[in-house]
Design a protein around this motif. Structure first.
Motif, mmCIF file in Angstrom:
data_model
loop_
_atom_site.group_PDB
_atom_site.id
_atom_site.type_symbol
_atom_site.label_atom_id
_atom_site.label_comp_id
_atom_site.label_asym_id
_atom_site.label_seq_id
_atom_site.Cartn_x
_atom_site.Cartn_y
_atom_site.Cartn_z
ATOM 1 N N ILE A 192 -36.519 13.901 -1.171
ATOM 2 C CA ILE A 192 -36.764 15.074 -0.374
ATOM 3 C C ILE A 192 -36.526 14.658 1.128
ATOM 4 O O ILE A 192 -36.808 13.855 1.628
ATOM 5 C CB ILE A 192 -37.868 15.941 -0.393
ATOM 6 N N GLY A 193 -35.491 15.506 1.913
ATOM 7 C CA GLY A 193 -35.285 15.230 3.185
ATOM 8 C C GLY A 193 -34.118 14.518 3.621
ATOM 9 O O GLY A 193 -33.092 14.421 2.634
ATOM 10 N N VAL A 194 -34.041 14.474 4.838
ATOM 11 C CA VAL A 194 -32.569 13.791 5.385
ATOM 12 C C VAL A 194 -31.979 12.476 4.690
ATOM 13 O O VAL A 194 -30.900 12.184 4.544
ATOM 14 C CB VAL A 194 -32.673 13.542 6.919
ATOM 15 N N PHE A 195 -32.913 11.631 3.996
ATOM 16 C CA PHE A 195 -32.632 10.428 3.644
ATOM 17 C C PHE A 195 -32.470 10.628 1.937
ATOM 18 O O PHE A 195 -31.939 9.703 1.336
ATOM 19 C CB PHE A 195 -33.746 9.372 3.662
ATOM 20 N N ALA A 196 -33.038 11.498 1.620
ATOM 21 C CA ALA A 196 -32.315 11.755 -0.242
ATOM 22 C C ALA A 196 -30.983 11.924 -0.507
ATOM 23 O O ALA A 196 -30.357 12.429 0.317
ATOM 24 C CB ALA A 196 -33.110 13.326 -0.210
ATOM 25 N N GLY A 197 -30.694 11.234 -1.612
ATOM 26 C CA GLY A 197 -29.255 11.046 -2.030
ATOM 27 C C GLY A 197 -28.898 12.451 -2.502
ATOM 28 O O GLY A 197 -27.935 12.942 -2.785
#
Length: 94
Positions: free
Chosen positions: A89-94
């Motif tokens: 979850i979030g900006v780093f999630a693929g």
């Protein structure tokens, strides 16, 4: 590519850390924009430590990069863990 969270635990020798910190930060800055995503010290902790976030293929690859850290060469990193991280979850999630 995978993400890796690296935790550094630093020596308690504040004078030695301060003396080498500019070279340490210069080294990390040279990795930024490549495999290093972010780096910084923890705040208000008893033991000086930091979190570094990398992208790479293997933990061994990240370890090889960090073996060149001036703090590592000066034995000012007394603990180093490298753990694959799976952001969902979030900006780093693929």
């Amino acid at each position: 590519m995978k993400y890796f969270a690296v935790q550094y635990t630093y020596s308690s020798d504040a004078d030695a850390l301060a003396a080498i910190r500019p070279k340490h930060r210069e080294f990390l800055a040279s990795l930024a924009g490549g495999s290093l995503i972010a780096s910084g010290p923890y705040v208000d902790v008893e033991v000086a430590s930091a979190l570094l976030l990398f992208r790479g293929e293997t933990a061994a690859e990240i370890a090889a990069l960090l073996d060149e850290d001036p703090f590592w060469h000066a034995s000012l990193i007394v603990g180093r863990s490298i753990t694959e991280w799976n952001p969902v979850i979030g900006v780093f999630a693929g």
